[in-house]
Design a protein around this motif. Sequence first.
Motif, PDB file in Angstrom:
ATOM      1  N   GLU A 186       0.925  -1.197   0.057  1.00 56.21           N
ATOM      2  CA  GLU A 186      -0.083  -0.127   0.048  1.00 56.21           C
ATOM      3  C   GLU A 186       0.791   1.425   0.058  1.00 56.21           C
ATOM      4  N   TRP A 187       1.981   1.359   0.681  1.00 50.75           N
ATOM      5  CA  TRP A 187       2.805   2.319   0.653  1.00 50.75           C
ATOM      6  C   TRP A 187       4.239   1.946   0.514  1.00 50.75           C
ATOM      7  N   GLU A 188       4.985   3.215   0.097  1.00 50.66           N
ATOM      8  CA  GLU A 188       6.342   2.803  -0.368  1.00 50.66           C
ATOM      9  C   GLU A 188       7.159   2.899   1.266  1.00 50.66           C
ATOM     10  N   TRP A 189       8.262   2.386   1.058  1.00 52.02           N
ATOM     11  CA  TRP A 189       9.208   2.276   2.360  1.00 52.02           C
ATOM     12  C   TRP A 189       9.606   3.508   2.799  1.00 52.02           C
ATOM     13  N   ASP A 190      10.004   4.409   2.247  1.00 50.57           N
ATOM     14  CA  ASP A 190      10.441   5.849   2.803  1.00 50.57           C
ATOM     15  C   ASP A 190       9.262   6.525   3.684  1.00 50.57           C
ATOM     16  N   PHE A 191       7.839   6.199   2.734  1.00 49.04           N
ATOM     17  CA  PHE A 191       6.655   6.914   3.323  1.00 49.04           C
ATOM     18  C   PHE A 191       6.154   6.256   4.596  1.00 49.04           C
ATOM     19  N   ALA A 192       6.441   4.876   4.682  1.00 52.66           N
ATOM     20  CA  ALA A 192       6.048   3.923   5.550  1.00 52.66           C
ATOM     21  C   ALA A 192       6.809   4.595   6.979  1.00 52.66           C
TER      22      ALA A 192
END
Length: 300
Positions: A249-255
């Motif tokens: 659902e999310w990219e790593w940096d955003f998480a």
Amino acid sequence: MDKNLIVVIGPTAIGKTSLSILLAKHFNCDIISADSRQFYKEMQIGTAAPNPEELAQATHHFIQHKSIHDSYTVGSFEKEAIERLDQLFKTSNTAILVGGSGLYIDAITKGLDSFPEVSQDAKKSIQELFDKGGIESLQQELEILDPEYYKTVDTFNTHRVMRALEVCISSGKPYSSFITKTSKKRNFRIIKIGITADRQIIYDRINQRVDIMVSEGLLDEVERLHPYKSLNALNTVGYKEIFRYLEKEWEWDFAISEIKKNTRRFAKRQLTWFRKDQEIKWFDYQYDVNQIVSSIKKSL
């Protein structure tokens, strides 16, 4: 009273563990943890539980003593921790209580409040609200029904928000109205020590801690726990964001940025909770431990 409970309080990442160990060494006593996230043995990195070196410096209780599969409530903690304190006070005049979970600190120092029975209709309606709109719908409803409690509760703790709403709907009164101002009588003296810092320093420390967690293997820990993501213990900051990364659902940096943001929000709520307590004596996070010890001895 000749028995003393020294309570170490403060927002997440401020250094409570280090101070509690220094005080335990000085007063030659044990430490009881009141950090509700550190109760679970499967959650080491994401909860910043004391590491083996820290645990070896003083005897700790209620650290990783439960499994995420166990049902464990604040009521259970109050009962068990008071029983443990009674045992510790047989051989020592002092014990340390440390944590950032205000509700769990209050359970020991003040006792829990009595709440009305929750109706099945209320449970059903709140569950339906959650199923339709997720945690955001619960947060909005709580802000309407009990704005006072909304300011202090961890609004990302689904279980706690649902519980408050169930009480609101069942009773027709705000959840906060059942939180009394009178405390249970305890058979020990309570001395509360708080450590804090300017907000930006707290936020910087939180960001640094999250980066350290990542470097220590947070992703691997959360990946192992992913099959159990529906358990209440795992519905917490640092885990639920990475679950969304694992589910693409999310990219790593955003998480990771969301973990930092949600932890900062949590710290803000912790301070809101603690600052209502006039019994806490506050010290800067760059404290002189001798100054704190001197303050405690004056209280004794």
